[in-house]
Design a protein around this motif. Structure first.
Motif, PDB file in Angstrom:
ATOM      1  N   LYS A 197       0.823  -1.213   0.000  1.00 44.35           N
ATOM      2  CA  LYS A 197       0.000   0.000   0.000  1.00 44.35           C
ATOM      3  C   LYS A 197       0.859   1.265   0.000  1.00 44.35           C
ATOM      4  O   LYS A 197       0.521   2.262  -0.656  1.00 44.35           O
ATOM      5  CB  LYS A 197      -0.954  -0.003   1.201  1.00 44.35           C
ATOM      6  CG  LYS A 197      -2.118  -0.965   1.024  1.00 44.35           C
ATOM      7  CD  LYS A 197      -3.053  -0.948   2.215  1.00 44.35           C
ATOM      8  CE  LYS A 197      -4.224  -1.916   1.982  1.00 44.35           C
ATOM      9  NZ  LYS A 197      -5.134  -2.005   3.136  1.00 44.35           N
ATOM     10  N   ILE A 198       1.983   1.210   0.710  1.00 45.30           N
ATOM     11  CA  ILE A 198       2.878   2.373   0.760  1.00 45.30           C
ATOM     12  C   ILE A 198       3.551   2.580  -0.590  1.00 45.30           C
ATOM     13  O   ILE A 198       3.573   3.699  -1.125  1.00 45.30           O
ATOM     14  CB  ILE A 198       3.914   2.212   1.892  1.00 45.30           C
ATOM     15  CG1 ILE A 198       3.215   2.290   3.259  1.00 45.30           C
ATOM     16  CG2 ILE A 198       5.002   3.281   1.788  1.00 45.30           C
ATOM     17  CD1 ILE A 198       4.093   1.935   4.434  1.00 45.30           C
ATOM     18  N   PHE A 199       4.092   1.508  -1.168  1.00 45.72           N
ATOM     19  CA  PHE A 199       4.770   1.631  -2.463  1.00 45.72           C
ATOM     20  C   PHE A 199       3.801   2.077  -3.556  1.00 45.72           C
ATOM     21  O   PHE A 199       4.099   2.983  -4.338  1.00 45.72           O
ATOM     22  CB  PHE A 199       5.424   0.295  -2.853  1.00 45.72           C
ATOM     23  CG  PHE A 199       6.823   0.142  -2.338  1.00 45.72           C
ATOM     24  CD1 PHE A 199       7.903   0.646  -3.042  1.00 45.72           C
ATOM     25  CD2 PHE A 199       7.075  -0.506  -1.134  1.00 45.72           C
ATOM     26  CE1 PHE A 199       9.204   0.516  -2.570  1.00 45.72           C
ATOM     27  CE2 PHE A 199       8.365  -0.646  -0.651  1.00 45.72           C
ATOM     28  CZ  PHE A 199       9.442  -0.137  -1.371  1.00 45.72           C
ATOM     29  N   LEU A 200       2.625   1.434  -3.615  1.00 48.81           N
ATOM     30  CA  LEU A 200       1.649   1.759  -4.654  1.00 48.81           C
ATOM     31  C   LEU A 200       1.066   3.164  -4.454  1.00 48.81           C
ATOM     32  O   LEU A 200       0.859   3.896  -5.424  1.00 48.81           O
ATOM     33  CB  LEU A 200       0.521   0.725  -4.664  1.00 48.81           C
ATOM     34  CG  LEU A 200       0.914  -0.692  -5.111  1.00 48.81           C
ATOM     35  CD1 LEU A 200      -0.220  -1.661  -4.835  1.00 48.81           C
ATOM     36  CD2 LEU A 200       1.275  -0.716  -6.590  1.00 48.81           C
ATOM     37  N   GLY A 201       0.840   3.523  -3.212  1.00 51.82           N
ATOM     38  CA  GLY A 201       0.259   4.840  -2.917  1.00 51.82           C
ATOM     39  C   GLY A 201       1.175   5.987  -3.268  1.00 51.82           C
ATOM     40  O   GLY A 201       0.728   7.039  -3.742  1.00 51.82           O
ATOM     41  N   ASP A 228      10.037   5.118  -4.761  1.00 51.08           N
ATOM     42  CA  ASP A 228      10.652   3.962  -4.097  1.00 51.08           C
ATOM     43  C   ASP A 228      11.533   4.394  -2.920  1.00 51.08           C
ATOM     44  O   ASP A 228      11.487   3.789  -1.839  1.00 51.08           O
ATOM     45  CB  ASP A 228      11.482   3.136  -5.084  1.00 51.08           C
ATOM     46  CG  ASP A 228      10.599   2.339  -6.047  1.00 51.08           C
ATOM     47  OD1 ASP A 228       9.366   2.392  -5.891  1.00 51.08           O
ATOM     48  OD2 ASP A 228      11.142   1.678  -6.947  1.00 51.08           O
ATOM     49  N   GLU A 229      12.325   5.447  -3.138  1.00 46.87           N
ATOM     50  CA  GLU A 229      13.198   5.932  -2.055  1.00 46.87           C
ATOM     51  C   GLU A 229      12.378   6.438  -0.865  1.00 46.87           C
ATOM     52  O   GLU A 229      12.707   6.169   0.293  1.00 46.87           O
ATOM     53  CB  GLU A 229      14.112   7.067  -2.559  1.00 46.87           C
ATOM     54  CG  GLU A 229      15.193   6.618  -3.530  1.00 46.87           C
ATOM     55  CD  GLU A 229      14.751   6.632  -4.981  1.00 46.87           C
ATOM     56  OE1 GLU A 229      15.619   6.732  -5.857  1.00 46.87           O
ATOM     57  OE2 GLU A 229      13.525   6.535  -5.246  1.00 46.87           O
ATOM     58  N   LEU A 230      11.297   7.162  -1.169  1.00 49.14           N
ATOM     59  CA  LEU A 230      10.436   7.679  -0.100  1.00 49.14           C
ATOM     60  C   LEU A 230       9.770   6.539   0.661  1.00 49.14           C
ATOM     61  O   LEU A 230       9.691   6.563   1.907  1.00 49.14           O
ATOM     62  CB  LEU A 230       9.377   8.608  -0.694  1.00 49.14           C
ATOM     63  CG  LEU A 230       9.908   9.892  -1.351  1.00 49.14           C
ATOM     64  CD1 LEU A 230       8.775  10.620  -2.071  1.00 49.14           C
ATOM     65  CD2 LEU A 230      10.550  10.813  -0.315  1.00 49.14           C
ATOM     66  N   ALA A 231       9.298   5.532  -0.060  1.00 49.66           N
ATOM     67  CA  ALA A 231       8.657   4.377   0.576  1.00 49.66           C
ATOM     68  C   ALA A 231       9.644   3.643   1.481  1.00 49.66           C
ATOM     69  O   ALA A 231       9.313   3.267   2.620  1.00 49.66           O
ATOM     70  CB  ALA A 231       8.090   3.438  -0.482  1.00 49.66           C
ATOM     71  N   LEU A 232      10.850   3.433   0.969  1.00 45.39           N
ATOM     72  CA  LEU A 232      11.876   2.709   1.757  1.00 45.39           C
ATOM     73  C   LEU A 232      12.247   3.498   3.009  1.00 45.39           C
ATOM     74  O   LEU A 232      12.496   2.910   4.072  1.00 45.39           O
ATOM     75  CB  LEU A 232      13.110   2.446   0.901  1.00 45.39           C
ATOM     76  CG  LEU A 232      12.921   1.392  -0.200  1.00 45.39           C
ATOM     77  CD1 LEU A 232      14.092   1.405  -1.170  1.00 45.39           C
ATOM     78  CD2 LEU A 232      12.762  -0.006   0.413  1.00 45.39           C
ATOM     79  N   TYR A 233      12.273   4.822   2.894  1.00 44.50           N
ATOM     80  CA  TYR A 233      12.593   5.649   4.070  1.00 44.50           C
ATOM     81  C   TYR A 233      11.514   5.493   5.141  1.00 44.50           C
ATOM     82  O   TYR A 233      11.812   5.307   6.321  1.00 44.50           O
ATOM     83  CB  TYR A 233      12.728   7.111   3.644  1.00 44.50           C
ATOM     84  CG  TYR A 233      12.949   8.050   4.809  1.00 44.50           C
ATOM     85  CD1 TYR A 233      14.179   8.123   5.455  1.00 44.50           C
ATOM     86  CD2 TYR A 233      11.902   8.850   5.289  1.00 44.50           C
ATOM     87  CE1 TYR A 233      14.374   8.967   6.529  1.00 44.50           C
ATOM     88  CE2 TYR A 233      12.087   9.705   6.369  1.00 44.50           C
ATOM     89  CZ  TYR A 233      13.320   9.771   6.976  1.00 44.50           C
ATOM     90  OH  TYR A 233      13.512  10.605   8.060  1.00 44.50           O
ATOM     91  N   ILE A 234      10.266   5.549   4.735  1.00 39.29           N
ATOM     92  CA  ILE A 234       9.155   5.417   5.702  1.00 39.29           C
ATOM     93  C   ILE A 234       9.148   4.030   6.330  1.00 39.29           C
ATOM     94  O   ILE A 234       8.949   3.877   7.534  1.00 39.29           O
ATOM     95  CB  ILE A 234       7.805   5.705   5.003  1.00 39.29           C
ATOM     96  CG1 ILE A 234       7.725   7.194   4.625  1.00 39.29           C
ATOM     97  CG2 ILE A 234       6.627   5.320   5.901  1.00 39.29           C
ATOM     98  CD1 ILE A 234       6.538   7.550   3.731  1.00 39.29           C
ATOM     99  N   LEU A 235       9.397   3.018   5.513  1.00 43.36           N
ATOM    100  CA  LEU A 235       9.394   1.620   6.004  1.00 43.36           C
ATOM    101  C   LEU A 235      10.621   1.300   6.858  1.00 43.36           C
ATOM    102  O   LEU A 235      10.586   0.422   7.706  1.00 43.36           O
ATOM    103  CB  LEU A 235       9.323   0.652   4.830  1.00 43.36           C
ATOM    104  CG  LEU A 235       7.977   0.564   4.125  1.00 43.36           C
ATOM    105  CD1 LEU A 235       8.125  -0.041   2.747  1.00 43.36           C
ATOM    106  CD2 LEU A 235       6.989  -0.251   4.962  1.00 43.36           C
ATOM    107  N   GLY A 236      11.711   2.029   6.584  1.00 40.14           N
ATOM    108  CA  GLY A 236      12.967   1.748   7.298  1.00 40.14           C
ATOM    109  C   GLY A 236      12.881   2.051   8.765  1.00 40.14           C
ATOM    110  O   GLY A 236      13.577   1.521   9.607  1.00 40.14           O
TER     111      GLY A 236
END
Length: 351
Positions: free
Chosen positions: A294-298, A343-351
């Motif tokens: 959901k984070i990546f797709l959103g 992708d970078e923004l998603a990875l930062y939030i998930l990290g």
């Protein structure tokens, strides 16, 4: 709910294509469409489909325009009670096989949107990609579809193929906008394992500037990006449904379905699928996997990410990105305006 039908037949195999497609086995088409009918009947029960609950139907491939409309007719009859009155019904088509007769036949069945696999209006590039049509056929097919009264028309373009320049791509974009379309999908060439191009990976250019150039040139002509590769005055409801992670039936050899927290994978081999269309592998997704999707797709689309889904730590990181103007937020969602950073923004939030 959404429905996707996979048609695995093609008149030629594009050198970049990694989809489950065949340029032979056309003699199996009739039995394949019967198997598709059988799987759809099963899936409608499994998904507990109610009358007028299907928002969108998408026929993809492969090349749906290689199959006669008469073979689609029983499937449309089966689905008719489940389709909403204003359902978006899309089929992909190749310019060389989307004849006037085929387009007329599909329109009679209820199709109201066509996505044409154009890729380029440059004849030499089309040959290099192993496309079966020429630029004139692409223009004629789109004009014919418009004349027949199709409500929404889209075309695909590919960029960052070896030799692509701003001049060539600008010509492609200008040609596209000279046609009666309301949507463009512009994809960067990727090299997938098992494709013809995997043996010559140098045919892909690493030119980030061209990605921004293509996006800017399309947007300044009035087609707003609503996902990293999709632009239009009309936004495909089927595409958006995927990014919102709505439930969708995936029917056909190599299709994928999704329901709540499960993915369904029918067999990919045509003969095996025809012999047993209900042999389907199930994959259960964890809550963390669903949230990640959901984070990546959103963030790679204008769907955004719902704040209520995120942990406190994720919210803190997302708020930091908003403070730095990397994300935009309102009371309920976070939005990303630069899809190339998704992708970078998603990875930062998930990290």
């Amino acid at each position: 709910m959404l429905i996707y039908l996979h048609i695995p037949y093609c008149d030629s195999k594009c050198h970049y294509c990694s989809f489950n497609t065949y340029v032979d086995k056309f003699e199996t088409q009739s039995n394949y469409m019967k198997a598709l009918y059988q799987q759809l009947s099963f899936e409608l029960q499994r998904f507990d489909a109610k009358p007028q609950s299907v928002e969108t139907l998408f026929i993809g491939g492969g090349t749906p325009s290689t199959v006669d409309p008469a073979l689609y007719a029983p499937i449309f009859e089966l689905l008719h009670p489940y389709l909403k009155k204003n359902a978006e019904i899309t089929t992909e088509a190749n310019p060389n096989s989307a004849s006037k007769v085929w387009l007329e036949g599909m329109k009679k069945l209820g199709v109201n949107r066509i996505s044409f696999g154009v890729q380029s209006f440059h004849a030499q590039k089309l040959k290099a990609l192993n496309r079966a049509h020429n630029p004139q056929q692409a223009k004629e097919a789109i004009h014919t579809a418009k004349t027949l009264g199709y409500e929404h028309l889209s075309l695909d373009l590919i960029y960052n193929y070896q030799g692509d320049t701003k001049e060539l791509l600008l010509n492609d974009i200008k040609e596209a906008f000279s046609l009666p379309i309301d949507h463009i999908s512009a994809y960067e060439l990727t090299i997938e394992d098992g494709t013809k191009f995997s043996m010559t990976p140098e045919v892909r250019q690493e030119n980030e500037d061209l990605a921004f150039f293509v996006t800017n040139e399309i947007e300044k002509r009035g087609f707003k990006a609503y996902e990293i590769s999709n632009f239009g005055t009309y936004q495909s409801r089927h595409n958006r449904g995927y990014w919102e992670l709505k439930n969708y039936i995936g029917a056909g050899a190599g299709a994928v379905g999704f329901f709540k927290n499960k993915r369904f994978y029918p067999q990919t081999d045509i003969e095996a699928y025809v012999a047993d269309p209900l042999s389907i592998i199930e994959e259960v997704l964890t809550p963390d996997e669903l949230l990640t999707e959901k984070i990546f797709l959103g963030l790679r689309s204008n769907v955004g990410v719902e704040k209520a889904l995120l942990t406190e730590a994720m919210i803190q990181k997302a708020d930091t990105l908003c403070e730095k103007e990397k994300l935009r937020c309102d009371e309920t969602h976070y939005y990303n305006d630069n899809f190339f950073l998704s992708d970078e923004l998603a990875l930062y939030i998930l990290g």
